[in-house]
Scaffold this motif. Structure first.
Motif, PDB file in Angstrom:
ATOM      1  N   UNK A   1       2.181   4.376   1.720  1.00  0.00           N
ATOM      2  CA  UNK A   1       0.999   5.188   1.443  1.00  0.00           C
ATOM      3  C   UNK A   1      -0.158   4.619   2.243  1.00  0.00           C
TER       4      UNK A   1
ATOM      5  N   UNK B   1       1.702  18.567  -1.780  1.00  0.00           N
ATOM      6  CA  UNK B   1       2.284  17.281  -2.152  1.00  0.00           C
ATOM      7  C   UNK B   1       1.752  16.176  -1.237  1.00  0.00           C
ATOM      8  N   UNK B   2       1.486  15.029  -1.816  1.00  0.00           N
ATOM      9  CA  UNK B   2       1.167  13.861  -0.990  1.00  0.00           C
ATOM     10  C   UNK B   2       2.063  12.700  -1.398  1.00  0.00           C
ATOM     11  N   UNK B   3       2.386  11.849  -0.464  1.00  0.00           N
ATOM     12  CA  UNK B   3       3.177  10.662  -0.792  1.00  0.00           C
ATOM     13  C   UNK B   3       2.351   9.797  -1.727  1.00  0.00           C
ATOM     14  N   UNK B   4       2.873   9.525  -2.887  1.00  0.00           N
ATOM     15  CA  UNK B   4       2.124   8.796  -3.901  1.00  0.00           C
ATOM     16  C   UNK B   4       2.031   9.630  -5.176  1.00  0.00           C
TER      17      UNK B   4
ATOM     18  N   UNK C   1       4.385  11.194  -6.365  1.00  0.00           N
ATOM     19  CA  UNK C   1       5.615  10.879  -7.127  1.00  0.00           C
ATOM     20  C   UNK C   1       5.422   9.632  -7.994  1.00  0.00           C
ATOM     21  N   UNK C   2       4.548   8.720  -7.550  1.00  0.00           N
ATOM     22  CA  UNK C   2       4.287   7.521  -8.356  1.00  0.00           C
ATOM     23  C   UNK C   2       3.544   7.871  -9.647  1.00  0.00           C
TER      24      UNK C   2
ATOM     25  N   UNK D   1      12.908   3.418  -6.291  1.00  0.00           N
ATOM     26  CA  UNK D   1      13.660   2.551  -7.215  1.00  0.00           C
ATOM     27  C   UNK D   1      12.780   1.563  -7.964  1.00  0.00           C
TER      28      UNK D   1
ATOM     29  N   UNK E   1      10.450  16.284   1.693  1.00  0.00           N
ATOM     30  CA  UNK E   1       9.629  15.072   1.598  1.00  0.00           C
ATOM     31  C   UNK E   1       9.703  14.481   0.184  1.00  0.00           C
TER      32      UNK E   1
ATOM     33  N   UNK F   1       3.782  10.894   6.581  1.00  0.00           N
ATOM     34  CA  UNK F   1       3.351  12.232   6.194  1.00  0.00           C
ATOM     35  C   UNK F   1       2.095  12.648   6.953  1.00  0.00           C
TER      36      UNK F   1
ATOM     37  N   UNK G   1      12.996  12.661  -0.291  1.00  0.00           N
ATOM     38  CA  UNK G   1      12.993  11.374   0.415  1.00  0.00           C
ATOM     39  C   UNK G   1      12.193  10.322  -0.358  1.00  0.00           C
ATOM     40  N   UNK G   2      11.055  10.726  -0.864  1.00  0.00           N
ATOM     41  CA  UNK G   2      10.187   9.760  -1.550  1.00  0.00           C
ATOM     42  C   UNK G   2      10.751   9.343  -2.904  1.00  0.00           C
TER      43      UNK G   2
ATOM     44  N   UNK H   1      13.445   6.829  -2.651  1.00  0.00           N
ATOM     45  CA  UNK H   1      12.959   5.476  -2.347  1.00  0.00           C
ATOM     46  C   UNK H   1      12.100   4.897  -3.467  1.00  0.00           C
TER      47      UNK H   1
END
Ligand code: GDP
Ligand code: MG
Lengths: 251, 399
Positions: free
Chosen positions: A72, B140-143, B145-146, B105, B96, A98, B99-100, B103
């Protein structure tokens, strides 16, 4: 006093960039110019999931990370190398793949970079097909061609799934005037190879000499460097650039 | 329920740290559990009281209570949740997300069996996709998912979806724009806050061109991406769910301020400061940081900082070269280095004194925190959560 001198000579991890160290005692102030340790900034870019984080982790920690996570923003890793008696620090900026992050965030990290590593995944055609846009982005940030750039095809351990032929990647690399490396962050036997890739960059940065590190240059006649499983399984070897489309990444 | 994390089990290690910050107004854990249960039983539920409990020391205490309180804090009716649609895989962000999540785990409890984790990972993909399919304007943004995984570890898939759905159109809305412009804007509040609390720290960090990316993941994951201890993550979520959407940036500032000595001792260099700050050390006193963030928020609310933040945004884009010049000329003068060092030493001494003073004065300090918990919960924060849906941006930036 002698204590301070000693301290100055030992590695001070947070102050290594050749700035002036000042030690203050009750009566005197000693200003000592430390020997310069040069620092080079390298930005690592490419699509999400191609293995940028694993590659930089492999190089900086010698291991393949068991659990990686989506990056990120921008992560930072570094490693100090000894090259021809000179200590050189490589700072690797591992970026998020991204697109939204690239547009507004990653800019900051393009400034003052000394080299660029483009990464694609040999088992994922789209990650290679997107390479021109990564190169474009780089150009847009005024990184002229004087800055060393390399192209890395990762995940060569999955040879049966390779989708990008070496000669196709090579053509692209040639057209952008950069060397191509095919490797694997995961394969332990390729560990030296990942090292050698970054060493090559370090040499280039240090000397502005020809692109290859001596270690590789001795072995390489053709332009592409592959992870070869040589008999002892550790050494680097180089397979000839193949004209054969089916010869996927030669590993 | 899904979670193996037990909020109650392991509080002893951190407890001693927080003991200093307990006022006589603070409820014991037992009293607090009782208060939360009582509030939940009221009909209709007194949400303002629940907010107050979520903010004050210890938050909502355990995951079982969170399971019941979080829907109330978000005003979600768990009996009216829309069915899962079929077409989740067709969405532009599907690949995406997969994939996220694959990862992610690290976000699951270490002891969890693989089969159980895989089931949850599949559910996580569905939770995310349901929100995205339902709200085509969200990106959607990476993060993201957190954030979603945190909810999924507390409540069931359906309820996790409903909660995250509500959150995404409110607190997280700005992160989910097509571009990150608004996210950058929120980040630009960091330096003004730091500057109010410690001008020297701000100057130092700006001189190094530290930027704000080191705390980007803190902000857009509500710290879910960076904290290794799930108990701290859910404690912060209690807090954020009850507060104004800008609160995460105040917590970010509180953490940087907590580490100010380390920062000032760092080389004045972007890489060094970035790598120091981007990793959050284990065992930070989160209760203390939460009340610090609350204090900062009260003293310097977003609307008071807005102008400066805008300025900051412009500056970060254009003045960098000037700063570089300033930095290089400065580091060439042993004199200025010397001064910086002296200033630093002085500062450290002052700080040590301050810590001592704080300890002596913590009685009165805590009165302030308690007052804050009240005003924030009943006033500002309640307003933001309940009325934000249509008005959020106006509310944040409109003044
Ligand atoms: N087989 C194989 N998998 C890899 C390799 N490098 C990375 N991966 C996997 O690819 C996924 C993405 O890696 P990551 O480094 O997070 O990608 P990034 O998004 O480019 O940083 C992870 O699941 C890694 O385990 C490799 O050399 N071989
Ligand atoms: Mg990554």
């Amino acid at each position: 006093m002698s204590q301070e001198d000693g301290e100055a000579k030992t590695e001070a991890p947070r102050n290594t960039s050749g700035t002036t160290e000042v030690f203050e005692t009750s009566t005197t102030v000693i200003v000592e110019k430390k020997s310069q340790k040069r620092i080079f900034k390298i930005i690592v870019i490419g699509d999400s999931n191609v293995g940028k984080t694993c590659l930089t982790y492999r190089f900086c920690s010698g291991k393949f990370p068991e659990k990686t996570e989506a990056t990120i923003g921008v992560d930072f890793r570094e490693r100090t190398l000894e090259i021809d008696g000179e200590s050189i620090k490589l700072q690797l900026w591992d970026t998020a793949g991204q697109e939204r992050f690239r547009k507004s965030m990653v800019q900051h990290y393009y400034r003052n970079v000394h080299a660029v590593v483009f990464v694609y995944d040999v088992t994922k055609a789209s990650s290679f097909e997107n390479m021109p846009s990564w190169v474009d982005e780089c150009d847009r940030h005024h990184l002229n061609t004087d800055i060393p750039r390399i192209l890395v095809g990762n995940k060569c351990d999955m040879r049966d799934k390779a989708q990008i032929a070496t000669n196709v990647a090579q053509k692209f690399a040639d057209s952008h005037n950069m060397p191509l490396f095919e490797t694997s962050a995961k394969d332990d036997s390729a560990c030296d190879h990942v090292d050698a890739i970054f060493m090559t960059l370090a040499h280039k940065l240090k000397n502005s000499k020809p692109m290859m590190s001596p270690k590789l240059a001795g072995m390489v006649k053709n332009r592409v460097i592959n992870v070869g499983k040589s008999r002892d399984g550790r050494r680097l070897s180089q397979s000839r650039e193949s004209e054969n489309e089916k010869d996927m990444c030669g590993c | 329920m899904n979670s193996n994390h037990n909020s109650e089990k392991k509080t002893t290690d951190t407890k001693s740290n927080h003991e200093n910050y307990r006022s006589k107004d603070d409820l014991t854990k037992k009293q607090k559990v009782a208060a939360i249960k009582k509030t939940l039983k009221s009909d209709p539920v007194d949400v303002d009281r629940l907010r107050q409990l979520a903010i004050s020391r210890g938050g909502l205490i355990n995951d079982e209570l969170r399971r019941q309180c979080w829907p109330k804090l978000l005003n979600v009716n768990i009996y009216g949740i829309s069915k899962k649609p079929e077409n989740l895989k067709e969405h532009r962000d599907y690949n995406q997300v997969v994939l996220d999540v694959a990862r992610s785990l690290k976000r699951f409890p270490p002891g969890m069996r693989d089969e159980q984790r895989l089931v949850l990972q599949d559910q996580l993909i569905d939770v995310i996709m349901r929100v995205l399919v339902k709200n085509p304007e969200l990106h959607y943004y990476q993060g993201y998912h957190d954030i979603c995984v945190t909810f999924l570890l507390i409540v069931s898939e359906d309820i996790a979806f409903a909660l995250v759905d509500q959150l995404s159109t409110n607190h997280l809305r700005d992160f989910m724009e097509k571009t990150m412009e608004k996210t950058t804007k929120i980040l630009s509040y960091l330096y003004p806050i730091l500057g109010k609390a410690n001008p020297e720290l701000r100057e130092f960090m700006e001189l190094a061109e530290t930027g704000t990316i080191f705390c980007l993941s803190w902000l857009i994951t509500w710290f879910g991406h960076v904290l290794s201890d799930f108990r701290h993550v859910v404690r912060l979520y209690d807090f954020f769910l009850a507060c104004h959407p800008m609160m995460p940036i105040y917590v970010a500032a509180a953490i940087v301020l907590y580490r100010q000595e380390e920062v000032l001792q760092c080389e004045c260099d972007m890489a060094m400061i970035h790598s120091l700050l981007s990793k959050i050390p284990d065992g930070l006193p989160y209760e203390q940081l939460i009340s610090k963030a609350g204090d900062l928020y009260l003293q310097y609310p977003p609307e008071k900082l807005e102008q400066e933040a805008n300025l900051q945004l412009k500056k970060s884009q254009s003045i960098t070269n000037y700063k570089k010049l300033k930095l290089s000329s400065r580091s060439q003068e042993p004199d200025s280095v010397l001064k910086a060092r002296r200033r630093q030493k002085l500062k450290e001494q002052q700080e040590r004194r301050l810590v001592v003073m704080n300890r002596q004065e913590h009685g009165s300090r805590l009165v302030k925190v308690t007052v804050w918990a009240l005003t924030a919960a009943v006033g500002v924060a309640a307003y933001a959560v309940m009325y934000a849906a249509t008005d959020l941006n106006h509310w944040w930036y409109g003044h």
